[in-house]
Write an enzyme that holds these catalytic residues in place. Sequence first.
Site, PDB file in Angstrom:
ATOM      1  N   GLN A  37      23.343  -2.310   2.613  1.00 13.25           N
ATOM      2  CA  GLN A  37      22.179  -1.955   3.419  1.00 13.25           C
ATOM      3  C   GLN A  37      22.396  -2.356   4.883  1.00 13.25           C
ATOM      4  OE1 GLN A  37      19.110  -4.332   1.501  1.00 13.25           O
ATOM      5  NE2 GLN A  37      20.599  -5.975   1.268  1.00 13.25           N
ATOM      6  N   ASP A 143      24.687  -9.132  -9.178  1.00 17.07           N
ATOM      7  CA  ASP A 143      23.679  -8.178  -9.607  1.00 17.07           C
ATOM      8  C   ASP A 143      22.674  -8.867 -10.530  1.00 17.07           C
ATOM      9  OD1 ASP A 143      22.841  -6.070 -11.884  1.00 17.07           O
ATOM     10  OD2 ASP A 143      23.102  -5.036  -9.983  1.00 17.07           O
ATOM     11  N   GLY A 144      21.392  -8.739 -10.212  1.00 15.32           N
ATOM     12  CA  GLY A 144      20.362  -9.384 -11.005  1.00 15.32           C
ATOM     13  C   GLY A 144      20.335  -8.906 -12.446  1.00 15.32           C
ATOM     14  N   ASP A 161      11.913 -11.413  -5.917  1.00 28.27           N
ATOM     15  CA  ASP A 161      11.579 -11.299  -4.498  1.00 28.27           C
ATOM     16  C   ASP A 161      12.436 -10.183  -3.925  1.00 28.27           C
ATOM     17  OD1 ASP A 161      10.940 -11.591  -1.858  1.00 28.27           O
ATOM     18  OD2 ASP A 161      11.945 -13.521  -1.594  1.00 28.27           O
ATOM     19  N   ASP A 164      11.565  -3.084  -1.023  1.00 23.41           N
ATOM     20  CA  ASP A 164      10.829  -1.981  -1.621  1.00 23.41           C
ATOM     21  C   ASP A 164      11.733  -1.148  -2.529  1.00 23.41           C
ATOM     22  OD1 ASP A 164       8.127  -2.231  -0.364  1.00 23.41           O
ATOM     23  OD2 ASP A 164       9.336  -2.159   1.457  1.00 23.41           O
TER      24      ASP A 164
END
Length: 289
Positions: A37, A143-144, A161, A164
Amino acid sequence: MNTMKSGWFSEMNDLWPGVALSLQVEEILHSEHSRFQDVLVVKTKSHGKALMLDGVIQCTENDEMSYHEMISYLPLCSHPKPQNVLIVGGGDGGAAREVSKHPDVKQVTLVDIDDRVIEVCRQYLPRLSLGLNNPKVNVSVGDGFEFLRDHRGEFDVIITDSSDPVGPAENLFKQSYYELLKAALKPSGIIASQAGTAWMNMDQVRSTFQHCKAVFPTVAYAVTAVPTYPTGQIGFVLGSLDPQANLTEPVRVFSDEDLDRMSMTYYHDKMHRAAFVLPRFVEKALRGA
């Protein structure tokens, strides 16, 4: 999409069409494109330093406490003894800072997919990232989803947390994610996730609430005020594995002296209860979810 024009940053996004929030910028402190990002940190005229990811404001020093205290203490104070806590996302360190203040918390694990967000915030946002240096906190880059698959039945509270539901955070708003959260919790565990704003994204709020409700026997939606977020408000969905849990009533109430010692500026037990008092249009939308 965002624009920087004549010393102003303007946030524009398809998630809130026709609405833009602008902040006057004194200095661009950092700008890069990580593997995942766009990462931008600026010094604003009125809100201190601000972090933007993919052109969306994540936090400003002036008002971040309302978000980070509420996403942390709504679930923490709904759990009788939250000793082991997982934070998915939260690379800025704000949630880790708040969670580690809780006297019952012994261990905090933070998993964020973007190491550059963590490092940039360590450098430019020390008021938030100090949470990453707390001895209770273990920071993991990854990676979660994968982390949750490998850690089942371990956590009392899990806080998501996230940014968007676009880009790297998109999968964190799906039912499959909530199923992984459930599996990673201890009995009677509680989760809290960022869940959008009902003023602009009611469909997203309803969808996120439905996903959580399909997995957890007890679910609630809460809101808090964050002036630099779209519509000035953000919501959280909470879920508990305890079918008798009352998430709207804190089981741990801190005294004023406790709150002062913990440097709390927004959360207290009355704010906890008030967060679940919703406008009728939101109540009606979620009642049918």
